[in-house]
Enzyme design. Structure first.
Site, PDB file in Angstrom:
ATOM      1  NE  ARG A 156       5.860  13.166  44.190  1.00 57.34           N
ATOM      2  CZ  ARG A 156       5.384  13.815  43.133  1.00 57.34           C
ATOM      3  NH1 ARG A 156       5.415  15.133  43.104  1.00 57.34           N
ATOM      4  NH2 ARG A 156       4.904  13.150  42.115  1.00 57.34           N
ATOM      5  CD  GLU A 166       0.480  14.861  46.369  1.00 54.11           C
ATOM      6  OE1 GLU A 166       0.811  13.886  47.070  1.00 54.11           O
ATOM      7  OE2 GLU A 166       0.838  15.007  45.188  1.00 54.11           O
TER       8      GLU A 166
END
Length: 792
Positions: A332, A741
């Site tokens: 990520r 997030e």
């Protein structure tokens, strides 16, 4: 037509319902447990009434960072007050492993310890305090081995928990050759302790026939089920894991709750008695992993306008002693190095350094923040090198507004089809009075010798989905009872973020009933099997869709039954039936939801259903690091204004403006709360929350007394948070967007506002060498460095 039924239906309240206006989604309902939280009645794992005979466990921890255990004397431990049993690795009946992906993470160390705080043995006693006192009586003979403590040292030794990752696009060398300007440098960004209010805890209760019930504070009940079953040498169907709520998780209870669940269950099985393992805060912080810290080396070429033409970056993370979730975190980070910017030619390498420290794990953002901050640091330097405002340089590098511009493909090959960052930043620039405040701050700094102000605007583009495709699935159960009340169970876990509230809203909306009629029960592996973790900001997306699917099946059955009540018999009639405000109606006929449900039950209509959802269109090739890993992107931006004291390094956030893209928000109040909390948490990561290990590898910041999370006094008095008006272009749940997030990246603006204030000491002519966290000490060091540059 049945005249009796016709008369009954016509007798029902006929107040017309404005179906187009009625909704339970998109409303600012309070958190479903808000009143329970305030009254102290919300039940957490440690609040569950203890069964008779419950025992308490504690872990014996390594005192060395890397060593072989030559001998261990447990005689004094066994003889300690209240001790019932002591177990070591050889006592585990099944597999001694709790690693979520790679099996390199023992439950109890077996002959080799790899960090200070690694569990070696477990004590079970009649009380929590007696168990903790007993573990301290152990005598261990260690043979110490060399220890690696930093990502830089790990990289130098080629010590990795996984093979290095590499993503390349275009020709970076050729891009550098034609670039008008080049810069290179390095950056260190520290890790972060999750610091959930409720620590790690599991309560294991033996059941008949080798059954085991584990009440666990976890974001991933199914993973806990697997780990416990393997540790006990049982099938998964012997183990039930339940979690009603957590007092925070932030990723720290995705994989790392496994150790605590396994130890409690092993002890309970061997003793045939309930066993609770509750971590003391110091032990929790010593044992568990944190956000990965990253060390970066970068080289960038750019043109006279500040547009990046080529970028090379090497990222080395502190993985810790085992792999845990370091692979998806690194992936990520690689996929978020671009943040909101188009990068035509890139070379990105990521290494997961194996160190003799806690095995780092998931943390809100899951590598995304660590990837994105590097490009923001680079753009900040470019702006200063060219004497331009940082916002102008960021705008030049944004992804294109549309496909025709040819700047809308990410470095991993996904097309950005929903880019709204231009419009969002335009709106925030105006609403925050960015340009006016920039001029005012310049004037203030020109006349202020000691106090200096800084300002920064930073954007966010964040991909939503697990980057492991098969995890993007969810299930749900919806039960409608004969009084019209509804019970929902889904695979998500509630850690305070409001996923149960949102799922309840989705079900209430689908069935056309007031939210008060819907109740969500504890997450339970015996109800929804094979669930994914509540992580990657997918909790409401996945479980909301699954619950909607289940509720829709019931709605269709009720609609069909409603039509039969007045004699209709075709699908056109069924599609004309509306569910809203607790009433079902079609034309002149209407009936209350409870009355229709009662009649449906008498007619033997099924009033419960399961639901399932799998996010479509996702794929990822981990070898080439290309694909379509994200369902969509969430966007945002923030402006922060700070003041620093150049004599002490102290600083304060004076004002923060944040604008976040939640799509068509399911619950604006909850979403704004999530943005506010994420902003402050991210600010803490980048400014005050410093993790420090001594030369022997012991974490010295392992308690609230030594680890500084933001307090209420650190929040700005002027804090303006708004949601950007938008609808998701993808078919997400009611066209909403995730809000867990992405907002954690918003406080990048705080860090760069601090850097801006430091740079003003020398009239913004030099780039301050500022690492994160920007503690007062780091700020003073950066000021000294800038002053030295200016002097010489």
């Amino acid at each position: 037509m049945n005249t009796q039924t016709d008369a009954f239906l016509k007798d029902q309240p006929a107040t017309p319902v404005d179906v187009a206006q009625w909704a339970e989604v998109g409303q600012s309902h309070p958190h479903e447990s808000a009143a329970l939280h305030v009254l102290g009645e919300a039940t957490y794992t440690d609040d569950i009434p203890e069964a008779q005979g419950t025992l308490h466990a504690a872990l014996g921890l390594s005192q060395k960072a890397h060593a072989r255990v030559r001998a261990i004397n447990l005689d004094a431990v066994r003889a300690a007050t209240g001790v019932v049993a002591v177990y070591v690795a050889s006592d585990i009946p099944g597999t001694n492993d709790c690693g979520p992906i790679i099996h390199d993470d023992p439950i109890l160390a077996d002959g080799l310890v790899q960090y200070v705080g690694q569990p070696i043995f477990v004590v079970v006693a009649d009380s929590h305090d007696n168990a903790r006192r007993a573990v301290r009586k152990v005598v261990v003979d260690y043979e110490e081995l060399p220890a690696i403590l930093t990502p830089q040292a790990a990289h130098a030794a080629r010590s990795y928990v996984l093979p290095p990752m590499h993503l390349a696009r275009g020709d970076v060398e050729s891009a550098f050759a034609i670039a008008a300007h080049k810069l290179s440098g390095e950056l260190l960004v520290g890790g972060q302790e999750q610091f959930y209010l409720e620590g790690q805890i599991s309560y294991a209760i033996p059941k008949e026939g080798n059954g085991m019930l584990v009440q666990c504070s976890t974001q991933h009940p199914s993973e806990m089920q697997h780990v416990v079953a393997h540790a006990l040498g049982l099938h998964a169907h012997n183990v039930v894991v339940e979690c009603r709520r957590m007092g925070g998780g932030f990723g720290g209870k995705e994989s790392q709750s496994a150790l605590w669940a396994a130890v409690a269950a092993i002890s309970a099985q061997k003793l045939k008695r309930p066993v609770k393992l509750r971590a003391d805060r110091d032990d929790d912080m010593m044992v568990t992993g944190k956000r990965h810290c990253f060390h970066y080396e970068y080289e960038v070429g750019y043109d006279n306008d500040g547009r990046i033409v080529g970028a090379r970056v090497q990222m080395v993370s502190r993985a810790g002693y085992s792999a845990d979730l370091s692979a998806p975190v690194a992936t990520r980070a690689v996929c978020h190095f671009d943040n909101a910017y188009y990068l035509s030619d890139v070379d990105i390498r990521a290494m997961c350094g194996k160190t003799n420290t806690q095995s780092n794990t998931a943390f809100r953002g899951f590598g995304g923040p660590q990837g994105a901050i590097a490009i923001e640091y680079i753009l900040d330097e470019i702006a200063r090198n060219l004497g331009r405002d940082g916002l102008d340089i960021r705008r030049i590098n944004f992804y294109g507004r549309n496909e025709s511009e040819g700047r809308n493909v990410t470095q991993y090959g996904q097309i950005v089809v929903d880019n709204i960052i231009h419009e969002l930043v335009d709106e925030l620039e105006v609403s925050s009075a960015y340009r006016q405040r920039r001029a005012e701050i310049n004037a203030y700094n020109a006349s202020s010798l000691v106090l200096k102000k800084g300002l920064a605007l930073t954007p966010v583009k964040f991909g939503i989905a697990f980057n492991v495709t098969h995890l993007n699935q969810a299930g749900a159960l919806v039960h409608v009872y004969t009084d019209g009340s509804v019970l929902v169970n889904h695979g998500g876990t509630e850690m305070g973020q409001g996923v149960n509230t949102k799922v309840a809203q989705v079900v209430a909306h689908e069935l056309g009933i007031p939210l008060a009629l819907v109740r969500v029960t504890a997450t339970d592996t015996s109800k929804i099997a094979n669930t994914s973790a509540t992580a990657a900001s997918t909790g409401a997306d996945l479980n909301g869709k699954a619950a909607q699917n289940a509720a829709n099946k019931i709605r269709q059955r009720l609609a069909e039954f409603f039509v039969t009540l007045f004699g209709g018999d075709n699908s056109a009639d069924i599609t004309a039936v509306t569910f809203a405000a607790g009433m079902i109606q079609m034309g002149e006929y209407s009936i209350s939801f409870p009355d229709l449900v009662q009649k449906a039950y008498m007619a033997r209509v099924q009033l419960w259903s399961d639901g399932f959802y799998a996010t479509p269109g996702l794929y990822w090739d981990s070898k080439t690091m290309t694909g379509h890993p994200f369902s969509y992107f969430a966007y945002g931006a923030s402006v922060s204004e700070v003041v620093i004291d150049t004599l002490t390094g102290e600083w304060k956030l004076l004002r923060a403006d944040a604008l976040y893209d939640a799509g068509a928000s399911l619950n604006p109040a909850l979403d704004i709360g999530q943005v506010e909390g994420a902003f402050i948490q991210g600010m803490g990561w980048l400014t005050t929350e410093e993790l420090w290990w001594n030369k022997d590898g012991k974490l010295m910041t392992h308690a609230p007394s030594t680890y500084k999370i933001p307090a209420i006094s650190d929040c700005p008095q002027d804090f303006r948070v708004s949601l950007f008006k938008n609808r998701n272009v993808e078919d997400s749940i009611h066209r909403s967007k995730a809000v867990g997030e992405p907002p954690l990246l918003l406080p990048f603006s705080v860090f760069f506002a601090i850097r801006d204030a430091i740079a003003s000491v020398a009239d913004h002519r030099y780039n301050p060498p500022l690492n994160a966290p920007a503690t007062s000490e780091a700020i003073l060091q950066a000021i000294t460095a800038v002053e030295a540059m200016a002097a010489g």
